[in-house]
Design a protein around this motif. Structure first.
Motif, PDB file in Angstrom:
ATOM      1  N   UNK A 225       0.842  -1.203   0.000  1.00 20.61           N
ATOM      2  CA  UNK A 225       0.000   0.000   0.000  1.00 20.61           C
ATOM      3  C   UNK A 225       0.873   1.249   0.000  1.00 20.61           C
ATOM      4  N   UNK A 226       0.317   2.359  -0.490  1.00 22.46           N
ATOM      5  CA  UNK A 226       1.115   3.562  -0.738  1.00 22.46           C
ATOM      6  C   UNK A 226       1.872   4.037   0.493  1.00 22.46           C
ATOM      7  N   UNK A 227       1.208   4.098   1.657  1.00 18.17           N
ATOM      8  CA  UNK A 227       1.882   4.610   2.856  1.00 18.17           C
ATOM      9  C   UNK A 227       3.007   3.681   3.301  1.00 18.17           C
ATOM     10  N   UNK A 228       2.760   2.382   3.247  1.00 19.40           N
ATOM     11  CA  UNK A 228       3.782   1.428   3.658  1.00 19.40           C
ATOM     12  C   UNK A 228       4.960   1.455   2.683  1.00 19.40           C
ATOM     13  N   UNK A 229       4.657   1.591   1.386  1.00 23.57           N
ATOM     14  CA  UNK A 229       5.725   1.679   0.376  1.00 23.57           C
ATOM     15  C   UNK A 229       6.587   2.916   0.629  1.00 23.57           C
ATOM     16  N   UNK A 247       9.182  11.146   9.372  1.00 21.70           N
ATOM     17  CA  UNK A 247       8.119  10.572   8.550  1.00 21.70           C
ATOM     18  C   UNK A 247       6.746  10.866   9.137  1.00 21.70           C
ATOM     19  N   UNK A 248       6.650  10.808  10.475  1.00 23.32           N
ATOM     20  CA  UNK A 248       5.377  11.112  11.117  1.00 23.32           C
ATOM     21  C   UNK A 248       4.915  12.524  10.817  1.00 23.32           C
ATOM     22  N   UNK A 249       5.850  13.469  10.885  1.00 19.09           N
ATOM     23  CA  UNK A 249       5.519  14.861  10.591  1.00 19.09           C
ATOM     24  C   UNK A 249       5.115  15.029   9.128  1.00 19.09           C
ATOM     25  N   UNK A 250       5.851  14.380   8.233  1.00 21.96           N
ATOM     26  CA  UNK A 250       5.581  14.515   6.802  1.00 21.96           C
ATOM     27  C   UNK A 250       4.251  13.884   6.410  1.00 21.96           C
ATOM     28  N   UNK A 256       4.555   6.602  16.531  1.00 16.64           N
ATOM     29  CA  UNK A 256       4.176   5.230  16.871  1.00 16.64           C
ATOM     30  C   UNK A 256       3.423   4.575  15.719  1.00 16.64           C
ATOM     31  N   UNK A 257       2.555   5.360  15.042  1.00 14.64           N
ATOM     32  CA  UNK A 257       1.807   4.806  13.916  1.00 14.64           C
ATOM     33  C   UNK A 257       2.748   4.487  12.749  1.00 14.64           C
TER      34      UNK A 257
END
Length: 281
Positions: A225-229, A247-250, A256-257
């Motif tokens: 999936x796009x986010x995992x990729x 990455x969390x901020x972006x 944690x997510x």
């Protein structure tokens, strides 16, 4: 313990302020995650013991690696502990998690402290983390016995291993491109390395096999999936890996997510690569 980054200070304070779970609640949360994939139970379990990652990170700071990265590695170990923990084996989750957190940080330190000095087997890990202490202890001894022999005896490893690690940790890494002398036309160290072997059939096969594995890996990444990729590419396929915080901020989600998505993506990648390998076979 003082930190310049206010985000780290807040995270440390918040982690240390979390409630300490009872054994009964630990088991209840672990069962809810194992049997029902209850993410709220997992989040509460991880949140409660983030203090362990903070505590262990302080012990590894002397190896001059980023404190935030140490905490992230500790939290990855915490996640692995939650995935593998059996709530019915009678042990506390906190005790089980501590082993995974420490192991995760040790591996990270050894991978990043130097590119060439250390290895990853059990003997080299023991020497890396205990050699200096043992040397300082025995350096004060009034004995004619070589220091390496005394250290080897205490750490229960061979003298050869001790002497090899002493040499590796004695000085800084040097580039093979560095000149051997100050002469303008002096040779670099890499010029002294000569390979007398010609490429064999096995070498060629191995190279082609490596190219095939990379092709399979990148194909598997494209199926995520796009986010995992995006997370896998930024964290594992980049020359300058992004932190979980960045990455969390972006992406507009919590650190944690991001970590949870990364773990899920890596599990999917493993399954995809194994499936592709089975088909090829």
């Amino acid at each position: 313990m003082g930190f310049q980054d206010p985000h780290i200070r807040r995270y440390v304070r918040a982690s240390m302020a979390e409630e300490i779970l009872s054994a009964e609640l630990e088991t209840e949360l672990a069962v809810a995650w194992r049997d029902h994939q209850d993410e709220s139970a997992l989040h509460r379990l991880i949140q409660a013991y983030a203090r362990l990652a903070v505590s262990f990170a302080g012990r590894f700071k002397r190896y001059d690696v980023p404190y935030e990265d140490l905490i992230q590695q500790g939290n990855l170990g915490l996640m692995r502990a939650a995935e593998k923990f059996d709530p019915e084996n009678g042990s506390r989750f906190s005790t089980y998690a501590a082993w995974w957190i420490r192991a995760s940080m040790q591996d990270y330190v050894m991978r990043n402290w130097s590119l060439v000095r250390t290895g990853t087997n059990a003997t080299q890990k023991k020497l890396f983390f205990h050699l200096r202490r043992a040397m300082q202890k025995h350096a004060r001894d009034e004995s004619d016995e070589p220091l390496s022999v005394r250290v080897a005896r205490e750490l229960e490893v061979s003298v050869e291993h001790v002497e090899a690690m002493m040499g590796r940790m004695a000085g800084p890494d040097l580039s093979l491109d560095a000149p051997q002398s100050s002469d303008e036309d002096g040779r670099s160290w890499v010029d002294t390395i000569e390979d007398q072997d010609v490429a064999t059939e096995a070498d060629v096969v191995e190279k082609l096999d490596g190219q095939h594995r990379r092709k399979v890996l990148y194909s598997a990444v494209e199926q995520l999936p796009e986010r995992e990729r995006r997370i896998v590419a930024a964290r594992h396929l980049s020359e300058d890996p992004a932190t979980l915080s960045d990455l969390g901020l972006a992406m507009g989600i919590s650190k944690e997510r991001v970590r949870q998505l990364e773990e899920r993506a890596l599990s999917r990648l493993t399954a995809l690569v194994q499936s592709a390998s089975t088909i090829q076979a």
